[in-house]
Structures are given as C-alpha cells and as structure tokens.
Design a protein around this motif. Sequence first.
Motif, mmCIF file in Angstrom:
data_model
loop_
_atom_site.group_PDB
_atom_site.id
_atom_site.type_symbol
_atom_site.label_atom_id
_atom_site.label_comp_id
_atom_site.label_asym_id
_atom_site.label_seq_id
_atom_site.Cartn_x
_atom_site.Cartn_y
_atom_site.Cartn_z
ATOM 1 N N TYR A 1 -3.929 1.620 -10.047
ATOM 2 C CA TYR A 1 -3.536 1.479 -8.634
ATOM 3 C C TYR A 1 -4.042 0.131 -8.085
ATOM 4 O O TYR A 1 -3.298 -0.601 -7.424
ATOM 5 C CB TYR A 1 -4.141 2.603 -7.797
ATOM 6 C CG TYR A 1 -3.496 3.959 -7.915
ATOM 7 C CD1 TYR A 1 -2.593 4.419 -6.956
ATOM 8 C CD2 TYR A 1 -3.813 4.824 -8.953
ATOM 9 C CE1 TYR A 1 -2.025 5.687 -7.030
ATOM 10 C CE2 TYR A 1 -3.252 6.090 -9.045
ATOM 11 C CZ TYR A 1 -2.357 6.517 -8.082
ATOM 12 O OH TYR A 1 -1.801 7.773 -8.162
ATOM 13 N N TRP B 1 -11.170 0.062 -6.067
ATOM 14 C CA TRP B 1 -10.295 -0.031 -4.902
ATOM 15 C C TRP B 1 -10.045 -1.499 -4.614
ATOM 16 O O TRP B 1 -10.254 -2.342 -5.484
ATOM 17 C CB TRP B 1 -10.880 0.727 -3.713
ATOM 18 C CG TRP B 1 -12.246 0.302 -3.244
ATOM 19 C CD1 TRP B 1 -12.540 -0.589 -2.251
ATOM 20 C CD2 TRP B 1 -13.521 0.784 -3.739
ATOM 21 N NE1 TRP B 1 -13.908 -0.699 -2.093
ATOM 22 C CE2 TRP B 1 -14.526 0.134 -2.983
ATOM 23 C CE3 TRP B 1 -13.891 1.688 -4.729
ATOM 24 C CZ2 TRP B 1 -15.887 0.353 -3.210
ATOM 25 C CZ3 TRP B 1 -15.245 1.913 -4.943
ATOM 26 C CH2 TRP B 1 -16.218 1.258 -4.193
ATOM 27 N N PHE C 1 -1.896 -3.218 -6.790
ATOM 28 C CA PHE C 1 -2.046 -3.768 -5.438
ATOM 29 C C PHE C 1 -2.284 -5.275 -5.498
ATOM 30 O O PHE C 1 -1.648 -6.044 -4.765
ATOM 31 C CB PHE C 1 -3.194 -3.074 -4.704
ATOM 32 C CG PHE C 1 -3.289 -3.456 -3.251
ATOM 33 C CD1 PHE C 1 -2.531 -2.795 -2.300
ATOM 34 C CD2 PHE C 1 -4.126 -4.485 -2.835
ATOM 35 C CE1 PHE C 1 -2.600 -3.159 -0.949
ATOM 36 C CE2 PHE C 1 -4.199 -4.854 -1.502
ATOM 37 C CZ PHE C 1 -3.433 -4.190 -0.556
ATOM 38 N N ALA D 1 -2.759 8.139 -2.046
ATOM 39 C CA ALA D 1 -1.607 8.729 -2.731
ATOM 40 C C ALA D 1 -1.591 10.252 -2.697
ATOM 41 O O ALA D 1 -0.536 10.872 -2.562
ATOM 42 C CB ALA D 1 -1.566 8.247 -4.184
ATOM 43 N N ASN E 1 -2.245 7.163 5.311
ATOM 44 C CA ASN E 1 -2.496 5.738 5.585
ATOM 45 C C ASN E 1 -3.919 5.491 6.085
ATOM 46 O O ASN E 1 -4.251 4.393 6.517
ATOM 47 C CB ASN E 1 -1.464 5.178 6.580
ATOM 48 C CG ASN E 1 -1.403 5.964 7.877
ATOM 49 O OD1 ASN E 1 -2.430 6.441 8.368
ATOM 50 N ND2 ASN E 1 -0.216 6.121 8.442
ATOM 51 N N TYR F 1 -5.822 2.515 4.414
ATOM 52 C CA TYR F 1 -5.333 1.148 4.558
ATOM 53 C C TYR F 1 -6.100 0.498 5.705
ATOM 54 O O TYR F 1 -6.032 0.946 6.842
ATOM 55 C CB TYR F 1 -3.832 1.112 4.849
ATOM 56 C CG TYR F 1 -3.327 -0.295 5.066
ATOM 57 C CD1 TYR F 1 -3.155 -1.160 3.994
ATOM 58 C CD2 TYR F 1 -3.071 -0.771 6.354
ATOM 59 C CE1 TYR F 1 -2.716 -2.463 4.189
ATOM 60 C CE2 TYR F 1 -2.639 -2.077 6.560
ATOM 61 C CZ TYR F 1 -2.466 -2.918 5.475
ATOM 62 O OH TYR F 1 -2.060 -4.219 5.657
ATOM 63 N N TYR G 1 0.840 -1.206 0.000
ATOM 64 C CA TYR G 1 0.000 0.000 0.000
ATOM 65 C C TYR G 1 0.872 1.252 0.000
ATOM 66 O O TYR G 1 0.652 2.192 -0.784
ATOM 67 C CB TYR G 1 -0.898 -0.016 1.240
ATOM 68 C CG TYR G 1 -1.678 1.259 1.472
ATOM 69 C CD1 TYR G 1 -2.951 1.428 0.938
ATOM 70 C CD2 TYR G 1 -1.150 2.294 2.236
ATOM 71 C CE1 TYR G 1 -3.678 2.603 1.157
ATOM 72 C CE2 TYR G 1 -1.861 3.463 2.459
ATOM 73 C CZ TYR G 1 -3.123 3.612 1.918
ATOM 74 O OH TYR G 1 -3.820 4.777 2.138
ATOM 75 N N THR G 2 1.874 1.259 0.865
ATOM 76 C CA THR G 2 2.745 2.431 1.014
ATOM 77 C C THR G 2 3.539 2.692 -0.261
ATOM 78 O O THR G 2 3.623 3.837 -0.723
ATOM 79 C CB THR G 2 3.702 2.228 2.206
ATOM 80 O OG1 THR G 2 2.920 1.999 3.389
ATOM 81 C CG2 THR G 2 4.588 3.440 2.423
ATOM 82 N N ILE H 1 2.931 1.818 -3.419
ATOM 83 C CA ILE H 1 2.080 2.291 -4.519
ATOM 84 C C ILE H 1 1.666 3.741 -4.283
ATOM 85 O O ILE H 1 1.781 4.595 -5.170
ATOM 86 C CB ILE H 1 0.831 1.400 -4.676
ATOM 87 C CG1 ILE H 1 1.231 -0.019 -5.104
ATOM 88 C CG2 ILE H 1 -0.135 1.995 -5.706
ATOM 89 C CD1 ILE H 1 0.089 -1.029 -5.048
ATOM 90 N N SER H 2 1.197 4.043 -3.082
ATOM 91 C CA SER H 2 0.684 5.390 -2.788
ATOM 92 C C SER H 2 1.778 6.453 -2.797
ATOM 93 O O SER H 2 1.498 7.631 -3.023
ATOM 94 C CB SER H 2 -0.035 5.403 -1.438
ATOM 95 O OG SER H 2 -1.193 4.587 -1.483
ATOM 96 N N THR I 1 -5.513 2.624 -2.466
ATOM 97 C CA THR I 1 -4.197 3.233 -2.689
ATOM 98 C C THR I 1 -4.313 4.546 -3.470
ATOM 99 O O THR I 1 -3.470 5.429 -3.320
ATOM 100 C CB THR I 1 -3.265 2.273 -3.444
ATOM 101 O OG1 THR I 1 -3.944 1.768 -4.598
ATOM 102 C CG2 THR I 1 -2.847 1.109 -2.571
#
Length: 326
Positions: free
Chosen positions: A118, A158, A122, A176, A192, A195, A61-62, A64-65, A172
């Motif tokens: 996105y 999503w 993921f 972002a 975050n 998430y 997640y982190t 990609i974003s 994500t």
Amino acid sequence: MKIKHLAITFLFFSLFANSQTIEELELQVSTYPKTLNTIEDIAYRIHNDFNSKELQARAVYTWISKNIAYDLTRYYSFRSPPLMIYRSSKEQARQLRNLEEQRITQALKNRKGICGDYASLFVALCEKLEIPAKKIRGYTKLNPNFIGADPGMKDHVWNAVYLNEEWHLVDTTWGAGYEVEYKTKWEFHFSNKFYKAPPEVFIQHHYPGNPTWQLLEKPISKKTFFSKPVFYTYYSSSDVNLADDHEGILTEYKKDTYLIYFDKLPKGKDIYYQNASFKFAKKLFIHRENNKLVAKVKVKNPSQPFLTLFTDNKAIVNFKLETASQ
C-alpha cells in the motif's frame, strides 16, 4: 473568440474541480474501470480529473484504499525478504528499485497486498503526479498485550505526503478496511480518517521508527507510546477525552476496584466497560472528585487482564489491568 471561449471553459472546469467535495471526489474515483493496472494509467486518469495537488493526493489515497484488498494469507505466512548480493551501493540501489517495482506490479495485478505494498503504491503514484511522498516504517498499537511492553520489531508501514508546504501523515492500509475474522476474512470498509490525520491523533496508534515523522512539536518516546492505552479509531470521533497523563495499565486502587480519569466527556452519551469475565457490558458511572472526572470500575477475578471502554456500540479504549499483588 475561440481562444477566449476555450479560456472561459477551462476556467469553469478549473473552478469546478477545486470546489469538489470529498464525497464527489470519492464517487468520481469509484467510477474508474477495474482494468486500470499500471501506475501510469492510474496517475494519468487522476491527473486529468483533478487539477490541484491536494485533490490528486486525496484521489491517490482513495483509489488505493478502495481497490487494494489486504492479503491476510501473505501476512500470516510471513517470509523473510529475498537475500540480496551486491558489490556496490549503486548495485544495491538498483536491486532495491527492482524489488519495489515487482512489489507494485504484483499488488496492481492481484489487487491485494500488505502494508508495505500500500505504502509503495502511494509513493509511486504521488511521484508520477510530482507530489513528494515518503514511506514511514514504525510500530502500531492495537494489541493490549503490548501496553507497557516493547514488541521489538517494527510492524507497519505508512506514508507522509508534502502538500501546501508541509508534511502530512497518511495510511492507506488502515483506510482500506479491516480483518473481520481472525486470519481468514478481511473486508473493504473505506475510511478517509487516515488521510492527513492530525499528528496528535496519529500518534495514538502509529509510532515512527524516526521520531521526526511524528510531526509533533514535542515528540514522545517509544516507551511513552507503549505505556499509553490502546486507542481505537473511533476514539478521536467520540468526544471522550482521557486525562492527558493517563497510563495504559490500570493498577488496582482497592480490592477489585480500578480508577479511570477523564479531561472531557460528551453530554448525553453513555460509556460502557467490558471484561471477558462479564456476561454483559456495564455502564460507567462518572463523578467529580478533586476537580477531576473519575470513574470507579469493579472487576472481580478478571479472566483476562484487559478492560475495554465503549460508546455508540464502538470500542474506543483498551487498558491492561494489574492487581495489587502483581
């Protein structure tokens, strides 16, 4: 002795990895070189750095974003997907896989994409790390024009990810950043909050085409979703709670007067309201009436039929106004 030493070393690093804070994880992922441009390379790096599925999914997640910018040009020049011609379901599945691979390759190469890209990234990274994940198609509600209406087409994609024997919701794209100038400028602003957001928070602005993916004990209808106000992302952090049954359309109570009901309000925090006809935002005054927290809002001749609530200089809720004559 050597084996014992290695075992102790492995245990130390294992305990360290599992005790990492979210901030440490985000910092670690931020150090990844910009040359990482394949699913295999990114997944390999995440797998080596984090030894639990929970940490790996958060790292996906982190990454990609923090690395994929939103492609405003592509979004606003919408094109229909390419026409597929196939003779069997097997051939259709093959073509869909090829399109998905092209989508992922282009997003990694250009470092930008739209929501579907996105979500595809993921799923691809999670699958490489052996973490079950799915793409969820549905509706979002950020435009107050959609209150009390049905936009028709699904407008967002999503994810859901399976961790610790249950599904969780992830976005994500929203994690972002956001558009800062209409059609022309988007900026990274990592968050975050999207998430594993609680389902009761996610449903404030995401409605899946398949109601099962609301992950709620009592799913709501699409009509109910669009009848509610627009909830901005800061709402869930503001400690402002509208009445559970509050509608998104405020109907004129008396001439130029509208009522807003609350279940809970933060102490020592002011709330303001704004309409396009106001030069400045106005402070909301709330009183208790029949065991309810009520605010009476005056809006004369609104130039636009919307009312936005703010706290901490951030928008939290948007309503649509309806005069008694409508």
